[in-house]
Design an enzyme around this catalytic site. Structure first.
Site, mmCIF file in Angstrom:
data_model
loop_
_atom_site.group_PDB
_atom_site.id
_atom_site.type_symbol
_atom_site.label_atom_id
_atom_site.label_comp_id
_atom_site.label_asym_id
_atom_site.label_seq_id
_atom_site.Cartn_x
_atom_site.Cartn_y
_atom_site.Cartn_z
ATOM 1 N N CYS A 2 0.539 -1.312 0.056
ATOM 2 C CA CYS A 2 -0.010 -0.047 -0.321
ATOM 3 C C CYS A 2 1.387 0.835 -0.030
ATOM 4 C CB CYS A 2 -0.566 0.203 1.318
ATOM 5 S SG CYS A 2 -2.150 -1.305 1.852
ATOM 6 N N ARG A 27 3.590 -0.914 -4.406
ATOM 7 C CA ARG A 27 3.806 -1.178 -3.426
ATOM 8 C C ARG A 27 2.485 -1.555 -3.506
ATOM 9 N NH1 ARG A 27 7.068 1.571 0.760
ATOM 10 N NH2 ARG A 27 5.620 1.157 1.796
ATOM 11 N N TRP A 75 -2.794 -2.899 -1.600
ATOM 12 C CA TRP A 75 -2.629 -3.955 -1.545
ATOM 13 C C TRP A 75 -3.648 -4.784 -0.825
ATOM 14 C CZ3 TRP A 75 0.158 -8.389 0.871
ATOM 15 C CH2 TRP A 75 0.575 -9.575 0.551
ATOM 16 N N ASN A 101 -1.273 2.396 5.699
ATOM 17 C CA ASN A 101 -0.464 1.235 5.208
ATOM 18 C C ASN A 101 0.234 0.120 6.169
ATOM 19 O OD1 ASN A 101 3.065 1.564 4.508
ATOM 20 N ND2 ASN A 101 0.951 -0.735 4.340
ATOM 21 N N GLY A 102 -0.467 -1.155 6.397
ATOM 22 C CA GLY A 102 -0.200 -2.060 7.768
ATOM 23 C C GLY A 102 -0.950 -2.449 7.702
ATOM 24 N N GLU A 506 17.581 -17.230 -9.080
ATOM 25 C CA GLU A 506 17.112 -16.126 -9.206
ATOM 26 C C GLU A 506 16.553 -15.851 -10.007
ATOM 27 O OE1 GLU A 506 16.551 -13.853 -7.627
ATOM 28 O OE2 GLU A 506 16.354 -11.713 -9.140
ATOM 29 N N LYS A 510 12.330 -15.091 -11.169
ATOM 30 C CA LYS A 510 11.845 -13.886 -12.226
ATOM 31 C C LYS A 510 11.166 -13.814 -12.948
ATOM 32 C CE LYS A 510 13.220 -10.974 -10.846
ATOM 33 N NZ LYS A 510 13.971 -11.070 -9.457
ATOM 34 N N GLU A 513 7.529 -14.655 -11.381
ATOM 35 C CA GLU A 513 6.541 -13.070 -11.071
ATOM 36 C C GLU A 513 6.394 -12.643 -11.783
ATOM 37 O OE1 GLU A 513 10.693 -10.758 -9.263
ATOM 38 O OE2 GLU A 513 9.377 -11.193 -8.370
ATOM 39 N N HIS A 529 19.700 -36.581 -7.994
ATOM 40 C CA HIS A 529 18.616 -37.048 -6.843
ATOM 41 C C HIS A 529 17.434 -36.482 -6.744
ATOM 42 C CE1 HIS A 529 22.686 -37.506 -4.800
ATOM 43 N NE2 HIS A 529 22.937 -36.606 -5.356
ATOM 44 N N LYS A 629 5.782 -4.260 -4.037
ATOM 45 C CA LYS A 629 6.831 -3.883 -4.246
ATOM 46 C C LYS A 629 7.242 -4.565 -3.433
ATOM 47 C CE LYS A 629 11.371 -2.782 -6.309
ATOM 48 N NZ LYS A 629 12.071 -3.939 -7.192
HETATM 49 O O1 M6R Z 1 12.775 -4.630 -0.952
HETATM 50 P P1 M6R Z 1 13.251 -6.111 -0.051
HETATM 51 O O2 M6R Z 1 14.799 -6.384 -1.002
HETATM 52 O O3 M6R Z 1 13.024 -6.865 0.805
HETATM 53 O O4 M6R Z 1 12.458 -7.230 -0.981
HETATM 54 C C1 M6R Z 1 12.564 -8.655 -1.079
HETATM 55 C C2 M6R Z 1 11.560 -9.436 -2.136
HETATM 56 O O5 M6R Z 1 10.409 -9.171 -1.414
HETATM 57 C C3 M6R Z 1 11.822 -8.986 -3.355
HETATM 58 O O6 M6R Z 1 13.119 -9.190 -3.809
HETATM 59 C C4 M6R Z 1 10.836 -9.606 -4.509
HETATM 60 O O7 M6R Z 1 10.881 -11.577 -4.666
HETATM 61 C C5 M6R Z 1 10.682 -9.151 -5.581
HETATM 62 N N1 M6R Z 1 9.619 -9.161 -6.549
HETATM 63 C C6 M6R Z 1 11.670 -10.214 -6.712
HETATM 64 O O8 M6R Z 1 12.148 -9.638 -7.755
#
Ligand code: M6R
Length: 634
Positions: A2, A27, A75, A101-102, A506, A510, A513, A529, A629
């Site tokens: 948010c 956010r 969000w 927000n929270g 990673e 990517k 997501e 395994h 984010k």
């Molecule tokens: O703000 P942060 O780096 O702590 O966020 C951590 C994760 O939420 C963030 O890296 C998330 O996995 C991304 N969307 C990955 O692309």
């Protein structure tokens, strides 16, 4: 999660709030709204589900006039994304509006009490209790009403509120969710972070937990829970607004991918002076570092992968043992920390709830704490004993790319710094490695230039994958038993070894997501395994096989996959002598570099693969579904 934006000043507020919310859309973006004071003792409210452009369209048809306003991009946590659940929320009389927000943890109990007292609830949100509390305690002063209301709230919040009876005034409060005051000329702002404010002013005041802000167009006060001024000084932020715009790229993600060589250059230029490493903002003295006997890195998502890579680097360059944990696991274990342990919390936003909780746990247990953050003044950066900023500039795409590279850059430098303090690396070797490190931005640029040349081929491959993927699904869901496949395995598998293993994770993250395609990252040596059972002619297997001490092992892994019909896409170093002979489906080359630095290069094609596939599938690349984010909820 948010975003909050508030404005009071001499301009029409609506446009500024929409602009600010757009900057904060990363956010959360499932619904949005704003409330405007119209100067005739009334609040005008508009809200809607969906992205901010929906709200903008509504306001275009029916503008809300007024010079003080609060807005919100959501969000969802409590209640589905809908107009009713969108913020701002109003009290019964429509005189007070609140954005939040929270999470208010005791909202059930509060709701029951407030309902019994006559409050009429119109949403399923936890937030709505705040506005009814404000109405309950309002005796002609919104600041006092908020201070009193906060005593009843349990949970986390950044709150902004306005009242029709107090024209031109915004009040805000924070606990565990960020809130920033922006100081302009005859106008002031409240926002979840500086990226929403920097186009108006570079002077900001960060609120600490338990503090409130009272803002008019001519003044901004930060006070503690008892209403005493805290004497907060304004700080100057150096983020450039052009960084937060797309700059000709179709998506923020692509722009941010292409920014990476420049960011690494800037980080190295700022911090590396010959063989000397400068961490001006660090705040932890070398003598405190010298007592470190073990390092624990905590982080989430992409930042966790940066932490995993850092483990390899730290253990290569120093004699300090390193553990890496996802923050959400770390905080609920009983980690053995205490003196001699350095806990490094890595986070782009510096607001990730689990990482913040992990850091607090570490501090409480007596560990030395250091945060590696991108967002200046974020909670993590302020709460850790030391901070290192990654200076990647605002990262807008939800899928993290440049923040990752910048985290790697700072963590690598930290490893060199500690190697210097502990004399764990011969000077000559250290110099040689640092010299090579300085060349990495150039090699990254070369990798990206190559992509530009091969872009059409990449798009073709993505199209090919799309076609095969859908053919697979058709077979899986076919009602004709002859045609039906037993299991759908049109997916991606990412394999890496050693220092490139975290990049395999990673790459898979990517892709997942932003394209919603199942993807797994695995240490290549683990294939036998279990996961090798997945291989037939369907999965696309991305093998990270740059020049390295495990190169031969990767060749064997590739052969094993090929022998079972898998589609192999190796990422190799230029001049690779063996893998191309295996006739892979597509070969991606990155410049030759020492294994230690190869993650900076191999991650680029992984980011671009995810980007190309998501683009081919027509997905919303910068704002993928269900994500936000910064994850400020547990
Ligand atoms: O703000 P942060 O780096 O702590 O966020 C951590 C994760 O939420 C963030 O890296 C998330 O996995 C991304 N969307 C990955 O692309």
């Amino acid at each position: 999660m948010c975003g909050i934006f508030g404005y009071t000043g001499h301009k029409e507020a609506q446009k500024l709030v929409i602009q600010g919310l757009k900057r904060l859309e990363y956010r959360g973006y499932d619904s949005s709204g704003l409330a405007v004071q119209d100067g005739f003792q009334a609040l005008l409210v508009e809200k809607t589900s969906g992205k901010i452009k929906n709200l903008e369209a509504l306001l275009h048809r029916r503008p809300l006039k007024g010079r003080t306003a609060i807005g919100h991009t959501r969000w969802a946590t409590h209640g589905v994304p809908s107009r009713e659940n969108a913020h701002p929320h109003l009290d019964n009389g429509g005189e007070i509006a609140v954005v939040h927000n929270g999470i208010i943890e005791n909202h059930f109990d509060l709701k029951e009490t407030l309902k019994a007292e006559g409050a009429v609830f119109r949403s399923e949100t936890d937030t709505e209790v705040i506005v009814h509390l404000l109405a309950k305690y309002y005796k002609g002063n919104l600041e006092n009403a908020l201070r009193r209301s906060l005593k009843d709230l349990k949970g986390t919040y950044a709150i902004a509120a306005i009242c029709s009876k107090e024209p031109g005034k915004l009040v805000g409060a924070r606990r565990d969710s960020p809130l920033v005051v922006g100081l302009g000329k005859k106008e002031n702002f409240l926002a979840s972070d500086v990226s929403a404010i920097v186009e108006h002013t570079d002077r900001v005041m960060f609120l600490e937990n338990g503090e409130m802000a009272v803002v008019t167009k001519d003044s901004a006060r930060v006070v503690d829970g008892a209403g005493r001024p805290v004497g907060r000084k304004a700080v100057k932020v150096d983020w450039d607004i052009t960084q937060a715009k797309k700059g000709g790229y179709p998506h923020f993600m692509l722009k941010e991918i292409f920014e990476q060589p420049g960011i690494l250059t800037a980080v190295l230029r700022e911090r590396l002076h010959g063989a000397k490493i400068r961490f001006d903002e660090l705040k932890i003295a070398p003598r405190a570092f010298r007592k470190v006997k073990r390092i624990v890195i905590i982080a989430c998502g992409t930042a966790y992968h940066a932490g995993l890579t850092a483990k390899y680097v730290l253990e290569e360059l120093t004699d300090i043992p390193v553990w890496v944990d996802t923050s959400s696991e770390f905080r609920y274990r009983n980690p053995k920390l205490g003196k001699g342990t350095l806990v490094i919390a890595v986070s782009q936003s510096g607001e990730t709830a689990d990482t913040l909780a992990g850091l607090r746990e570490a501090k409480a247990k007596g560990a030395l704490t250091l945060s590696v953050c991108n967002v200046l003044g974020s909670s993590l950066s302020r709460e850790a004993q030391g901070v290192l900023y990654t200076h990647a500039g605002p990262e807008i795409a939800v899928a993290s790319t440049k923040a990752y590279t910048a985290q790697l850059a700072v963590l690598y430098l930290l490893a060199f710094y500690l190697a210097g303090l502990f004399n764990s690396l011969p000077q000559k070797k250290r110099k040689e490695l640092l010299r090579e490190f300085s060349r990495v931005p150039f090699l990254m640029q070369k990798t990206l230039d190559q992509y530009r040349e091969d872009e059409k081929e990449w798009a073709e491959k993505a199209r090919d994958f799309n076609a095969r993927y859908h053919a697979q699904l058709e077979k899986y869901f076919s009602t004709d038993p002859e045609k039906r496949k037993r299991s759908p395995n049109g997916f991606f598998l990412y394999l890496g070894r050693n220092i490139n293993y975290p990049n395999a994770l990673e790459g898979a993250l990517k892709l997942k997501e932003i394209s919603y395609i199942p993807a797994e990252g695995y240490p290549a040596g683990e294939m036998k395994h279990g996961p090798i059972a997945l291989i037939d002619e369907n999965p696309w297997v991305i093998c990270l096989a740059p020049q390295s001490r495990t190169y031969d092992k990767m060749i064997s892994n590739i052969q094993e996959i090929k022998a079972r019909g898998g589609i192999v896409i190796p990422i190799v170093s230029e001049g690779d002598s063996e893998i191309h002979k295996l006739q892979p489906f597509y070969l991606i080359r990155v410049p030759k570099v020492r294994e230690l630095f190869s993650p900076f290069l191999t991650v680029l094609p992984l980011q671009l693969i995810a980007y190309c596939v998501a683009r081919e599938f027509g997905e919303d690349i910068d704002q993928p579904r269900n994500l936000a984010k910064s994850v400020t909820v547990e």
